[in-house]
Design an enzyme around this catalytic site. Structure first.
Site, short mmCIF file in Angstrom:
data_model
loop_
_atom_site.label_atom_id
_atom_site.label_comp_id
_atom_site.label_asym_id
_atom_site.label_seq_id
_atom_site.Cartn_x
_atom_site.Cartn_y
_atom_site.Cartn_z
N ASP A 21 0.85 -1.20 0.00
CA ASP A 21 0.00 0.00 0.00
C ASP A 21 0.88 1.25 0.00
OD1 ASP A 21 -2.87 -1.18 1.29
OD2 ASP A 21 -1.05 -2.28 1.72
N ARG A 55 -16.71 20.85 -6.93
CA ARG A 55 -16.14 21.71 -5.88
C ARG A 55 -14.81 22.31 -6.34
NH1 ARG A 55 -14.77 18.35 -1.01
NH2 ARG A 55 -13.00 17.91 -2.34
#
Ligand SMILES: Cc1cc2nc3c(=O)[nH]c(=O)nc-3n(C[C@H](O)[C@H](O)[C@H](O)COP(=O)(O)OP(=O)(O)OC[C@H]3O[C@@H](n4cnc5c(N)ncnc54)[C@H](O)[C@@H]3O)c2cc1C
Length: 391
Positions: A99, A378
């Site tokens: 990860d 946004r």
């Protein structure tokens, strides 16, 4: 600007394509049979055998930094690899990677968690989502309270990919409630928690072929040295983990859709109704054309998002666009391809229904369609990104 792969990149793509065709696709019937009998898709021995072959092909650690023994081919090349791997549903990943956020560990953590994960000796999972905090990640309630040199974790995480198999979890918990209530993004911390520290997992049955898990933390004691990154600053690690996965969904969708489109073309030329192949009908031709256009569009969105990241630039806006469009494109293409196959498409004799179920997840995890739209609009409305900024 050069919009073609280099000779070296082409070689990587062709080699992976060969691996997928010769080693993975022949296992598709076995995978379907196993899954329909409720067994793991592939036996442990088979997975080991495939990994050994992948090593021989030279693709172990394809995106791992060279200092950790990987090839470090970059994100764009990884996207191209994923597009090839996703042409089959045989579950396989070239190992040798970990990860992204585990690389933030200190030296001790790297030795204990990062290296064994890269070597395939340990499995990890990442846990942000809770029963009342999915899209609304700021609403997490899992607590971590300091007691001596340890933190005591209580709460539940849910829908955690690999949660049943993982040896350790990177879990986000509230460490300063007041700060968290005030800011929503601070006062949470990421903890590396070994399974043998006491958390329990429970498999969640889904419409897909692999299930995530719920993780229960009941007074799980975690030593201070297991904090990943900085105390109270775990939220950004969480966003970074989620952000990486976004364009991955787009790449997977492109691979699957290309394979399915080819299946539809082959079938349309062969299947006759009213004395002519269905490929002669405009209704079918338009489904093929629309799918081809959308696949190309998604592919370039993914390549642009990953190319931008490889340049060291902020790619979050582009990754959201690639994820939103790619996930929806994948769903539209699998639906059209099923339609072109008629009743046969709906049967379990063909794998289309399997892809159909799998693709549906892409519009939900790593930020739903609605959340991607919120992010994109946004960015534009607040002026973080300007219209037409990237090229
Ligand atoms: C198979 C699977 C694997 C997963 N793996 C992981 C993992 O490894 N780690 C992890 O932490 N999480 C994981 N997740 C969780 C996943 O990220 C969440 O399910 C997802 O973010 C959506 O959250 P939710 O399910 O709580 O839906 P909710 O947030 O409750 O949303 C419900 C619906 O409302 C919409 N909605 C929500 N807020 C708004 C808004 N403001 N405006 C408009 N619409 C809105 C959503 O888009 C959705 O359609 C996984 C989920 C699944 C299904």
């Amino acid at each position: 600007m050069h919009l073609r792969l280099t000779e070296e990149q082409k070689l990587v793509q062709q080699t992976i394509r060969k691996f997928v065709k010769e080693e993975l696709m022949p296992l598709e019937n076995e995978v379907l049979k196993n899954e329909r009998e409720g067994k793991p898709s592939l036996s442990k021995e088979k997975v080991q055998e495939l990994r050994q072959k992948a090593k021989e092909f030279g693709f172990w650690g394809i995106n791992t930094p060279e200092e950790y023994g990987g090839a470090n081919l970059g994100q764009m090349m990884l996207a191209i690899v994923l597009m090839e791997l996703s042409k089959t549903f045989v579950p396989f990943s070239f190992g040798g990677s970990a990860d992204n956020i585990l690389y933030y560990g200190n030296e001790e953590q790297k030795k204990k968690y990062l290296l064994p994960t890269i070597n395939g000796e340990k499995k990890s999972c990442f846990a942000m989502t809770e029963p009342n905090a999915g899209s609304d990640t700021r609403n997490i309630k899992m607590t971590a309270v300091k007691d001596g040199e340890e933190w005591v974790l209580n709460g539940e995480k849910t829908f955690i990919t690999g949660g049943n198999e993982a040896d350790f979890v990177m879990a986000i918990a509230v460490t300063d409630k007041e700060l968290h209530d005030k800011t929503g993004t601070q006062g949470v911390t990421c903890f590396i928690v070994d399974r043998d520290m006491g958390w329990k997992s429970e498999y969640i049955d889904t419409m897909g072929e692999w299930g995530p898990a719920s993780l229960i933390f009941d007074n799980v004691r975690v030593p201070e040295e297991n904090i990943l990154g900085e105390l109270h600053k775990g939220y950004n690690l969480g966003l970074e983990w989620i952000g990486f996965a976004r364009w991955v969904v787009g790449a997977q969708a492109v691979g699957m859709a290309e394979r399915l489109l080819q299946m539809a073309i082959d079938y349309a030329k062969e299947r006759e109704t009213f004395g002519r192949p269905i490929a002669d009908r405009q209704a079918i031709q338009w489904m093929i054309a629309d799918s081809a256009v959308e696949i190309e569009a998604a592919k370039w969105l993914v390549l642009n998002a990953t190319f931008t990241l490889d340049q060291g630039e902020d790619n979050r806006h582009l990754a959201s666009i690639a994820k939103l469009y790619g996930a929806n494109m994948g769903n539209r293409v699998v639906d059209r391809v099923l339609q072109i196959h008629g009743g046969m498409g709906y049967t379990r004799e063909l794998p289309i229904e399997r892809w159909y179920r799998e693709a549906r997840l892409w519009r939900i995890y790593d930020g739903t369609d609605e959340i991607q739209r919120m992010i994109i609009s946004r960015n534009l409305l607040k002026g973080h990104v300007k219209v037409g900024q990237f090229i």
